[in-house]
Motif scaffolding. Structure first.
Motif, PDB file in Angstrom:
ATOM      1  N   TYR A 128     -51.327 -12.826   8.158  1.00  0.00           N
ATOM      2  CA  TYR A 128     -51.035 -11.570   7.476  1.00  0.00           C
ATOM      3  C   TYR A 128     -49.605 -11.626   6.927  1.00  0.00           C
ATOM      4  O   TYR A 128     -48.707 -12.201   7.551  1.00  0.00           O
ATOM      5  CB  TYR A 128     -51.146 -10.387   8.444  1.00  0.00           C
ATOM      6  N   VAL A 129     -49.410 -11.009   5.774  1.00  0.00           N
ATOM      7  CA  VAL A 129     -48.086 -10.912   5.171  1.00  0.00           C
ATOM      8  C   VAL A 129     -47.903  -9.496   4.638  1.00  0.00           C
ATOM      9  O   VAL A 129     -48.868  -8.743   4.500  1.00  0.00           O
ATOM     10  CB  VAL A 129     -47.898 -11.934   4.025  1.00  0.00           C
ATOM     11  N   SER A 130     -46.656  -9.148   4.331  1.00  0.00           N
ATOM     12  CA  SER A 130     -46.377  -7.792   3.848  1.00  0.00           C
ATOM     13  C   SER A 130     -46.085  -7.733   2.364  1.00  0.00           C
ATOM     14  O   SER A 130     -45.784  -6.664   1.825  1.00  0.00           O
ATOM     15  CB  SER A 130     -45.185  -7.196   4.622  1.00  0.00           C
ATOM     16  N   ASP A 131     -46.182  -8.879   1.686  1.00  0.00           N
ATOM     17  CA  ASP A 131     -45.961  -8.903   0.245  1.00  0.00           C
ATOM     18  C   ASP A 131     -47.091  -9.693  -0.407  1.00  0.00           C
ATOM     19  O   ASP A 131     -48.115  -9.955   0.228  1.00  0.00           O
ATOM     20  CB  ASP A 131     -44.590  -9.510  -0.080  1.00  0.00           C
TER      21      ASP A 131
ATOM     22  N   PHE B 272     -49.589 -18.258  -1.170  1.00  0.00           N
ATOM     23  CA  PHE B 272     -49.460 -18.372   0.287  1.00  0.00           C
ATOM     24  C   PHE B 272     -49.947 -19.724   0.788  1.00  0.00           C
ATOM     25  O   PHE B 272     -49.291 -20.353   1.625  1.00  0.00           O
ATOM     26  CB  PHE B 272     -50.246 -17.257   0.992  1.00  0.00           C
ATOM     27  N   GLU B 273     -51.095 -20.176   0.298  1.00  0.00           N
ATOM     28  CA  GLU B 273     -51.657 -21.426   0.799  1.00  0.00           C
ATOM     29  C   GLU B 273     -50.704 -22.591   0.579  1.00  0.00           C
ATOM     30  O   GLU B 273     -50.522 -23.425   1.472  1.00  0.00           O
ATOM     31  CB  GLU B 273     -53.009 -21.714   0.136  1.00  0.00           C
ATOM     32  N   GLN B 274     -50.074 -22.651  -0.582  1.00  0.00           N
ATOM     33  CA  GLN B 274     -49.155 -23.753  -0.860  1.00  0.00           C
ATOM     34  C   GLN B 274     -47.943 -23.694   0.053  1.00  0.00           C
ATOM     35  O   GLN B 274     -47.557 -24.694   0.662  1.00  0.00           O
ATOM     36  CB  GLN B 274     -48.693 -23.720  -2.319  1.00  0.00           C
ATOM     37  N   ILE B 275     -47.325 -22.509   0.153  1.00  0.00           N
ATOM     38  CA  ILE B 275     -46.115 -22.385   0.978  1.00  0.00           C
ATOM     39  C   ILE B 275     -46.442 -22.604   2.444  1.00  0.00           C
ATOM     40  O   ILE B 275     -45.716 -23.303   3.161  1.00  0.00           O
ATOM     41  CB  ILE B 275     -45.460 -21.008   0.758  1.00  0.00           C
ATOM     42  N   ALA B 276     -47.552 -22.024   2.913  1.00  0.00           N
ATOM     43  CA  ALA B 276     -47.937 -22.203   4.310  1.00  0.00           C
ATOM     44  C   ALA B 276     -48.210 -23.669   4.615  1.00  0.00           C
ATOM     45  O   ALA B 276     -47.904 -24.151   5.719  1.00  0.00           O
ATOM     46  CB  ALA B 276     -49.161 -21.356   4.630  1.00  0.00           C
TER      47      ALA B 276
ATOM     48  N   LEU C 189     -53.950 -26.113   3.765  1.00  0.00           N
ATOM     49  CA  LEU C 189     -54.475 -24.862   4.295  1.00  0.00           C
ATOM     50  C   LEU C 189     -55.453 -24.261   3.300  1.00  0.00           C
ATOM     51  O   LEU C 189     -55.172 -24.184   2.107  1.00  0.00           O
ATOM     52  CB  LEU C 189     -53.327 -23.874   4.554  1.00  0.00           C
ATOM     53  N   HIS C 190     -56.600 -23.854   3.807  1.00  0.00           N
ATOM     54  CA  HIS C 190     -57.623 -23.268   2.947  1.00  0.00           C
ATOM     55  C   HIS C 190     -57.983 -21.855   3.418  1.00  0.00           C
ATOM     56  O   HIS C 190     -59.125 -21.437   3.322  1.00  0.00           O
ATOM     57  CB  HIS C 190     -58.861 -24.158   2.910  1.00  0.00           C
ATOM     58  N   HIS C 191     -56.995 -21.155   3.958  1.00  0.00           N
ATOM     59  CA  HIS C 191     -57.192 -19.773   4.402  1.00  0.00           C
ATOM     60  C   HIS C 191     -56.219 -18.881   3.653  1.00  0.00           C
ATOM     61  O   HIS C 191     -55.018 -19.113   3.674  1.00  0.00           O
ATOM     62  CB  HIS C 191     -56.941 -19.630   5.911  1.00  0.00           C
ATOM     63  N   GLU C 192     -56.709 -17.884   3.007  1.00  0.00           N
ATOM     64  CA  GLU C 192     -55.825 -16.928   2.357  1.00  0.00           C
ATOM     65  C   GLU C 192     -55.222 -15.990   3.395  1.00  0.00           C
ATOM     66  O   GLU C 192     -55.799 -15.753   4.454  1.00  0.00           O
ATOM     67  CB  GLU C 192     -56.593 -16.116   1.318  1.00  0.00           C
ATOM     68  N   ALA C 193     -54.060 -15.463   3.061  1.00  0.00           N
ATOM     69  CA  ALA C 193     -53.453 -14.454   3.925  1.00  0.00           C
ATOM     70  C   ALA C 193     -53.999 -13.084   3.558  1.00  0.00           C
ATOM     71  O   ALA C 193     -54.499 -12.856   2.459  1.00  0.00           O
ATOM     72  CB  ALA C 193     -51.939 -14.469   3.765  1.00  0.00           C
TER      73      ALA C 193
END
Length: 270
Positions: free
Chosen positions: A238-241, A246-250, A258-262
């Motif tokens: 979970y993120v607040s923005d 997200f996948e690339q940075i995570a 990573l193949h899960h969206e936030a």
């Protein structure tokens, strides 16, 4: 055995380096991660604001039925951990105590460096904790405020003129001070390990706050009979923005594809 998940939070996505350690050290556990990406970084905020944010982060995570929380944020660990422990009835592990113990164990000459946010350095908590463990160990501390935003923008690889220049400015005085151990007091900093080693040299031991706190959490859960008896757990993010990129940075922090969206949440509701 306890199948409830573990909550993990940080001011941004740096705490995913602690998630990486948890997935290696406690592979069977379910993890719920929250990164407060709309308000990153916490390091330049007042103590009161940091506590306010941390309380909101904890309230969000406690909307799930958790068995423990890992505070993967050095700034919150140094300024707010004791208050959060008083206010909550479940185990909470921060990054300071386990990291300091490891630094005292490995230093050869009794000279330990600390790099962290302004808030963590101002708190003096690392010096106090290390002094309680061994009064002979000297701590040389330096705030590195540009490291977090540079890492979150992908500027962490050796050869990048921006991060190389900033790292030399921050770290060369520490190298010249003769430290033999360096605490990476922010969970963003492991991504800079190669850059940091390039300045400090191979003779300086790097201590990762995220990794040491993961080991501490394992010890805590084991002592309380809270470990999960499972081969492979999952993580939810979970993120607040914005969740864009997200996948690339995570993937940078987790060091895997990573193949899960936030999931985006409104942290001001908590």
């Amino acid at each position: 055995m306890d199948n409830r998940p573990i909550g993990v939070f940080d001011s941004g996505l740096g705490g995913l380096s602690a998630v990486r350690s948890l997935r290696r050290i406690l592979p069977g556990e379910q993890l719920i991660y929250f990164g407060d990406t709309s308000r990153v970084p916490y390091g330049g905020r007042s103590r009161e604001t940091i506590l306010k944010y941390a309380r909101q982060d904890v309230r969000f995570l406690r909307s799930f039925d958790l068995k423990a929380i890992l505070i993967a944020c050095g700034t919150v660990s140094t300024t707010s951990l004791e208050m959060l422990r008083e206010e909550n009835d479940l185990p909470m592990v921060g990054v300071v105590e386990p990291t300091c113990r490891r630094a005292v164990e490995v230093t050869r000459r009794g000279r330990v460096g600390l790099i962290a946010t302004h808030a963590s350095v101002r708190s003096g908590v690392y010096e106090t904790t290390i002094g309680a463990l061994d009064k002979k160990v000297e701590v040389v501390a330096r705030a590195c405020p540009l490291f977090v935003p540079l890492v979150e923008n992908g500027r962490f690889r050796p050869g990048d003129v921006v991060i190389d220049t900033v790292a030399r400015e921050y770290l060369e005085p520490m190298r010249e001070s003769g430290i033999d151990t360096l605490i990476l007091g922010c969970t963003h900093y492991p991504l800079l390990s190669d850059v940091i080693r390039g300045v400090m040299g191979d003779g300086v031991e790097l201590i990762s706050a995220g990794e040491e706190s993961a080991f501490e959490l394992k010890r805590t859960l084991k002592a309380r009979g809270l470990l999960r008896d499972c081969q492979q757990g999952e993580a939810t993010y979970y993120v607040s923005d914005r969740v864009d990129d997200f996948e690339q940075i995570a993937s940078w922090f987790l060091q895997e594809d990573l193949h899960h969206e936030a999931n985006r949440i409104d942290i001001d509701r908590y």
